[in-house]
Scaffold this active site. Sequence first.
Site, PDB file in Angstrom:
ATOM      1  N   ASN A 144       0.845  -1.199   0.000  1.00 12.02           N
ATOM      2  CA  ASN A 144       0.000   0.000   0.000  1.00 12.02           C
ATOM      3  C   ASN A 144       0.880   1.248   0.000  1.00 12.02           C
ATOM      4  O   ASN A 144       2.103   1.157  -0.031  1.00 12.02           O
ATOM      5  CB  ASN A 144      -0.969  -0.017   1.186  1.00 12.02           C
ATOM      6  N   LYS A 203     -10.728  -1.957  18.106  1.00 11.87           N
ATOM      7  CA  LYS A 203      -9.364  -2.404  18.405  1.00 11.87           C
ATOM      8  C   LYS A 203      -9.147  -2.544  19.913  1.00 11.87           C
ATOM      9  O   LYS A 203      -8.178  -3.160  20.347  1.00 11.87           O
ATOM     10  CB  LYS A 203      -8.342  -1.393  17.860  1.00 11.87           C
TER      11      LYS A 203
HETATM   12  N1  CTP Z   1      -3.483  -2.925  12.354  1.00 12.56           N
HETATM   13  C1  CTP Z   1      -2.827  -4.016  12.863  1.00 12.56           C
HETATM   14  N2  CTP Z   1      -2.921  -5.209  12.244  1.00 12.56           N
HETATM   15  C2  CTP Z   1      -3.680  -5.360  11.147  1.00 12.56           C
HETATM   16  C3  CTP Z   1      -4.382  -4.267  10.626  1.00 12.56           C
HETATM   17  C4  CTP Z   1      -4.248  -3.042  11.246  1.00 12.56           C
HETATM   18  O1  CTP Z   1      -2.122  -3.878  13.871  1.00 12.56           O
HETATM   19  N3  CTP Z   1      -3.760  -6.550  10.590  1.00 12.56           N
HETATM   20  C5  CTP Z   1      -3.398  -1.650  13.065  1.00 12.56           C
HETATM   21  C6  CTP Z   1      -2.740  -0.517  12.335  1.00 12.56           C
HETATM   22  O2  CTP Z   1      -1.336  -0.484  12.575  1.00 12.56           O
HETATM   23  C7  CTP Z   1      -3.455   0.675  12.919  1.00 12.56           C
HETATM   24  C8  CTP Z   1      -4.851   0.157  13.187  1.00 12.56           C
HETATM   25  O3  CTP Z   1      -4.734  -1.244  13.280  1.00 12.56           O
HETATM   26  O4  CTP Z   1      -2.907   1.038  14.151  1.00 12.56           O
HETATM   27  C9  CTP Z   1      -5.870   0.485  12.144  1.00 12.56           C
HETATM   28  O5  CTP Z   1      -5.426   0.165  10.873  1.00 12.56           O
HETATM   29  P1  CTP Z   1      -6.354   0.467   9.606  1.00 12.56           P
HETATM   30  O6  CTP Z   1      -5.677  -0.093   8.395  1.00 12.56           O
HETATM   31  O7  CTP Z   1      -6.753   1.899   9.611  1.00 12.56           O
HETATM   32  O8  CTP Z   1      -7.644  -0.332   9.982  1.00 12.56           O
HETATM   33  P2  CTP Z   1      -8.115  -1.767   9.718  1.00 12.56           P
HETATM   34  O9  CTP Z   1      -8.133  -2.505  10.999  1.00 12.56           O
HETATM   35  O10 CTP Z   1      -7.332  -2.381   8.632  1.00 12.56           O
HETATM   36  O11 CTP Z   1      -9.618  -1.500   9.272  1.00 12.56           O
HETATM   37  P3  CTP Z   1     -10.202  -1.005   7.867  1.00 12.56           P
HETATM   38  O12 CTP Z   1      -9.192  -1.372   6.820  1.00 12.56           O
HETATM   39  O13 CTP Z   1     -11.477  -1.747   7.766  1.00 12.56           O
HETATM   40  O14 CTP Z   1     -10.418   0.471   7.994  1.00 12.56           O
END
Ligand code: CTP
Length: 412
Positions: free
Chosen positions: A212, A349
């Site tokens: 990404n 979370k």
């Molecule tokens: N994160 C994580 N592990 C994952 C996905 C996300 O630790 N597998 C953590 C990221 O580092 C961040 C938070 O969760 O602190 C949110 O990440 P984000 O990508 O915004 O959210 P997602 O949980 O992926 O939700 P969505 O994509 O549905 O918005």
Amino acid sequence: MQLRDRHLVLGLTGGIACYKAAELCRALIKEGATVQVVMTQSAERFITAVTMQALSGRVVQTSQWDVREPNNMPHINLARAADAILVAPCSADFMAKLAHGAADELLSLMCLARPRPRVPLLLAPAMNREMWAHPATQRNMEQLRQDGTVLLGVGSGDQACGETGDGRMLEPAELVEDVIAFFQPKLLVGQQVLVTAGPTYEAIDPVRGITNLSSGKMGFAIARAAHEAGAVVTLVAGPVALATPRGVTRIDVRSAREMHAATLEQAHRASLMVAAAAVADWRVDNASDQKIKKDGSGGLPQLRFAENPDIVAEVARSERARSGALLCVGFAAESQDLLANAQAKRLRKGVPLLVGNIGPATFGMDDNALLLVTATAVLELPRAPKLELARQLVAHCAGMLAAAPADRATTT
Ligand code: CTP
């Protein structure tokens, strides 16, 4: 301009690293500092006062008998005006003099006459590796530390004498970073901080993958800010080409599962975790060991996805986080409805603090705007350089760490 309004005395002593002091002087001024150069006679054998005057824009001071000073006390006047004295390069001989309070020329006299601790003394040693390793030098260094002097450390590698080892002066850019860090408030002393940063990369085959647009800059800035604040910092970094902040331990990972393993391994000793990484939600479950080839039939590869572990949610569920021994901070990269999404994500979370930002408005850039969401409050940090925001976030986290453990415990 990280050193705006700082006035530094830059002291040069005898050593070949004097040639780097010219660049250091420029770099300090570029960060907004005013620099008054003071040179010993030995330093003048390596670089001229003319060079340092031209770079600093001030007459270089070299003698305690300079009649231009109205009161004839340059050692007093120079030291009183400074926010800090930085001696770079600092020779073994000059360290020995400082350790014993010798004061037979302007620079050592000024160091001795400075009002401590209002005018801190920072040393950037530079010498041959045998001189550095000598018990006398190590003893002097220990004495200087006990006296409250800040030793900025040395680099390792090829030396001007042809030998290889410890004792080189740090590079000008490293010294500037250390000086900037020195002036930051020490809000996280005694804390162990774990930061995740950057994207992850999920392989499709040995030459292709899914990633990404995260640049890692925000997470790296947080790691730097936490270190500046006095914390011991570990940075778990996805694939990015950023320099490791000074003093930070970096663990490089590629996939979400590698980041998961590295983070869990570190989390049990952290007191603050900031999950700034943009972790891939899914990985390719049927990744190929060999490059997937077009066979000419027009058929498409059939990729199957599996969900990656949610790293921050898992850490937030740990006993350590639930008891408040570990403060967990999550990030949310959104494209719209930041407040609503961030509040929902904080609950999902299970973290006490969630930091929202608009991904497309910040990925790859040097600035950002943040929304800090807790159970009881929302705080907007307006658009600013990422390092500036990182420092504000660190200060906010320091405030939460100072509160009762129950207030920073995770909520699931
Ligand atoms: N994160 C994580 N592990 C994952 C996905 C996300 O630790 N597998 C953590 C990221 O580092 C961040 C938070 O969760 O602190 C949110 O990440 P984000 O990508 O915004 O959210 P997602 O949980 O992926 O939700 P969505 O994509 O549905 O918005």
